[in-house]
Design an enzyme around this catalytic site. Structure first.
Site, short mmCIF file in Angstrom:
data_model
loop_
_atom_site.label_atom_id
_atom_site.label_comp_id
_atom_site.label_asym_id
_atom_site.label_seq_id
_atom_site.Cartn_x
_atom_site.Cartn_y
_atom_site.Cartn_z
N ASP A 480 3.56 -14.67 18.58
CA ASP A 480 3.92 -14.15 17.22
C ASP A 480 5.39 -13.43 17.09
O ASP A 480 5.73 -12.93 18.14
CB ASP A 480 3.03 -13.26 16.65
CG ASP A 480 2.82 -13.45 15.33
OD1 ASP A 480 3.44 -14.03 14.61
OD2 ASP A 480 1.66 -13.07 14.61
N ASP A 550 0.37 -18.19 7.38
CA ASP A 550 -0.72 -17.14 7.38
C ASP A 550 -1.76 -17.22 6.16
O ASP A 550 -2.84 -16.75 6.14
CB ASP A 550 -0.19 -15.61 7.32
CG ASP A 550 0.17 -15.07 8.63
OD1 ASP A 550 0.13 -15.64 9.72
OD2 ASP A 550 1.10 -14.40 8.45
#
Length: 731
Positions: A480, A550
């Site tokens: 990430d 997301d």
């Protein structure tokens, strides 16, 4: 396929699968662009350049007596500024005397089979030299000693030409590169629509199209990442282009940092497209004998609409950009604990979710943020990649082994590029983050960005991540990157190199990723940047899939996945079923629709499986079973977009194998419509000469009927947020 040079008229003719690209050396060594489009067997100058006296368009020194020869009016291959071309240049350098005028002329060229890798940068590749041919043209500026090598690779089996440039200082003094694009293409008209993918966090890669106009239309990132806001992709479309018809000229940048892509329409309605590293806040000092390599840009031509363009990118990237064990391997169904627990978990809770996943057929459990340091929220511990024994008293190794004993793979989340102010690493090395001396260090999500332009930082983070990966049975890593860059500066670079920091960061990151992924070839790596904020070809070179967004809401994902599919292969998209009400938009959709949307990518789950009702567990089990049956078709088949969520209330798409003997058609309806008309979907992408049966029925149709007439959507599909799937099998 091939690259040919005609010595008598100094013409280069590049041929890929079904496309031609033509250039010519004229007058005192200028390199002009003549044609790019549908393949022609032999180019004979039917569109020869007509030179006119354009009044205020100046003339280069050698041609000062010929007012019809002006670089301001000629289509060029790698144009410069300062000697009669007033459009945006492909590059610009500054000399020690402060001037920025250069004058590149043809010097030499070489043609060879195959394709070379770009040093320190991701790029497409070949597995044998017969797959492609490469042309390298060397241009030189006699005054400064600047040499620029223009590289063109044509693929035999794709309508693809890749471009890059290498700037070499062969002079006696240093040069400062102010801009260096990877490509420039001059079109002789402006009768195009400009298409790009814009967005935001949780709203990535929305399709936008508008007519070209006079002036400059551009997209860019100055965030230190390719970004949620603009994907490094643009296309010029001939008017009326659809999924299946019309000409498309597409450009995609194999880079994960700051970029600029633009189309400039000039006074004569000609169009110049440039793409490369964003010159904003960029410069690069080039000492005598040094070279600077631009990243690669991938150009795709389609004479059969956007669908053909997309399938070209999909196949190229899936087979000749992505590398490693998982390039040709089916991807597992996973469950990630993030939306199930956030930071609030312990070993028993994790094992409970994994155990529930095993019961419904899930193959991989992923432990997300919160397992390291003192990470109970997002205010601390990034950089301290050591197990939190409060949450996991027996360590990661024991937890992973226990999950493996359930016959589940184990995966782990990292954010290696970041550092928390509240961390042992920051206390030890406060200068290891990007920062400017004397300036406050802006935070985002209470974190700073590590300075990956530094070799010592790269080595330490490689070691910390590798120590975990070598000591725990890990099958998957989610990598990430959750904030963009501010105060971009490095503590170790001199003042005249500070504007190199952002690009040096990317080179450092790519080196770290190369080292880690090659050291652990059996781990499936998935990149992530606040979801889809770094969904680009540069990342796919190292990590074969990306967390698409997301936002896991099924309705939102229709547009996100549809837009992403314009360029990137389905197998590269992480797509998960999450709980309802959805955590991003608070929408409630059926488990069926959530599953159908998620099965249109790499299926996963992002919820607490232990809290599902028996009926929901059975639905998840059915989805997992079904996906295992169709996974090869979804991940390795051809993808056809049938109805766009950007144009109406309905979305549909299709997956088929290469032989077109089977296909899955997915249909989605967002909002119920009163007094709705009877609806159908035209099933393009199958073979019109074959006959297909709709699975589970006695309905048999010709492929031509399904393609031209259409398939009726069952009237019982009523209500908001509905989905339906047909399986077609050749009979």
């Amino acid at each position: 396929m091939g690259i040919h040079y005609q010595e008598e008229n100094k013409v280069f003719h590049i041929k890929a699968k079904d496309t031609s690209y033509v250039m010519q050396i004229v007058r005192d060594g200028y390199l002009l662009h003549l044609y790019w489009g549908k393949k022609v067997n032999q180019y004979r100058h039917s569109n020869h350049i007509q030179q006119l006296d354009r009044g205020f368009s100046g003339n280069p020194y050698e041609q000062r007596h010929d007012r019809t020869f002006s670089l301001d009016t000629l289509p060029q291959e790698y144009p410069q500024y300062g000697n009669t071309d007033f459009r945006k240049p492909a590059y610009q350098v500054q000399l020690e005397n402060g001037s920025t005028v250069t004058d590149l002329r043809y010097d030499s060229h070489t043609i060879y089979k195959g394709k070379r890798n770009l040093e320190g940068l991701p790029s497409t590749y070949v597995e044998n030299d017969h797959e492609a041919e490469t042309l390298e043209i060397t241009m030189k500026d006699s005054l400064t000693g600047l040499s620029v090598v223009l590289s063109y690779t044509a693929y035999e089996n794709f309508n693809v030409i890749t471009r890059s440039a290498r700037l070499i200082n062969q002079g006696s003094e240093s040069l400062k590169i102010l801009s260096a694009h990877s490509l420039s293409v001059d079109f002789r008209d402006a009768d195009f629509d400009f298409l790009h993918l814009h967005g935001a966090h949780v709203k990535e890669r929305f399709i936008e199209k508008q007519p070209l106009r006079h002036g400059i239309q551009s997209i860019e990132s100055t965030r230190g990442a390719s970004s949620h806001q603009h994907n490094p992709f643009i296309a010029l479309l001939r008017k009326g282009t659809t999924e299946d018809t019309g000409e498309v000229y597409a450009f995609n940048f194999v880079y994960s940092g700051n970029f600029l892509a633009q189309a400039e329409v000039d006074q004569f309605k000609t169009t110049r497209v440039t793409m490369g590293i964003n010159p904003f806040d960029f410069s690069w000092k080039l000492e005598q004998g040094e070279a600077f390599q631009t990243p690669e840009a991938v150009m795709v031509y389609s004479s059969s609409g956007l669908g053909d363009m997309s399938r070209t990118y999909h196949e190229l990237y899936r087979t000749r950009l992505v590398r490693g064990t998982y390039r040709d391997k089916e991807r597992p169904i996973l469950v990630n604990n993030w939306e199930a627990t956030y930071f609030d978990f312990n070993a028993e809770k994790i094992k409970d979710i994994a155990r529930a996943g095993k019961e419904v057929g899930i193959e991989l459990f992923v432990l997300d943020d919160g397992w390291f340091g003192k990470r109970n929220d997002d205010t601390s511990s990034l950089g301290d990649w050591f197990v939190d024994k409060q949450k996991l008293p027996n360590g990661l190794d024991q937890l992973a082994k226990q999950i493996n004993e359930m016959e589940m793979q184990f995966g782990l989340w990292f954010e290696p590029e970041m550092i928390s102010v509240e961390s042992d690493l920051y206390r030890e090395h406060p200068d290891w983050c990007l920062h400017v001396p004397g300036r406050d260090r802006s935070e985002s999500r209470r974190q700073l960005v590590l300075d990956f332009s530094r070799e010592d930082v790269c080595k330490e983070m490689t070691k910390r991540v590798s120590d975990i990966l070598s000591s725990v049975p890990i099958s998957y890593v989610k990598w990430d990157m959750n904030r963009h860059m501010t105060e971009i500066g490095s503590a170790i670079l001199p003042a005249d190199r500070q504007r190199e920091t952002a690009h040096r960061y990317m080179l450092g990151l790519y080196k770290v990723m190369e080292d880690i992924t090659s050291s652990f070839p059996d781990i499936l790596f998935e990149s992530c940047s606040g979801g889809g904020g770094r969904f680009d070809p540069g990342m796919l070179y190292y990590m074969p899939q990306t967390w698409t967004s997301d936002n896991t809401d099924a309705v939102s994902r229709l547009k996100i996945q549809y837009g992403t599919s314009l360029v990137y292969p389905i197998i590269s998209m992480g797509s998960h079923v999450s709980a309802v009400p959805n955590h991003q938009v608070n929408r409630i959709t059926s488990m069926e629709m959530r599953g159908d949307v998620a099965m249109s990518g790499n299926l996963g789950y992002e919820l607490d499986l232990t809290k599902l009702e028996d009926e929901e567990k059975e639905a998840v089990k059915t989805q997992a079973e079904k996906y295992k049956e169709i996974r090869k078709l979804i991940q390795f088949g051809d993808f056809y977009r049938l109805q766009s969520p950007f144009e109406g209330n309905e979305t549909s798409w299709l997956f088929t194998n290469k032989e077109k003997t089977e296909a899955y058609v997915f249909y989605f309806s967002v909002l119920a419509e009163p007094a709705a008309p009877l609806k159908y979907v035209k099933v393009t992408g199958i073979d019109p000469d074959k006959t297909y049966q709709v699975a589970g029925t006695d309905q048999v149709y010709g492929g031509d009927e399904l393609s031209y007439v259409g398939l009726s959507i069952p009237a019982e599909i009523r209500g908001d947020f509905q989905s339906y799937v047909w399986y077609l099998k050749e009979v």
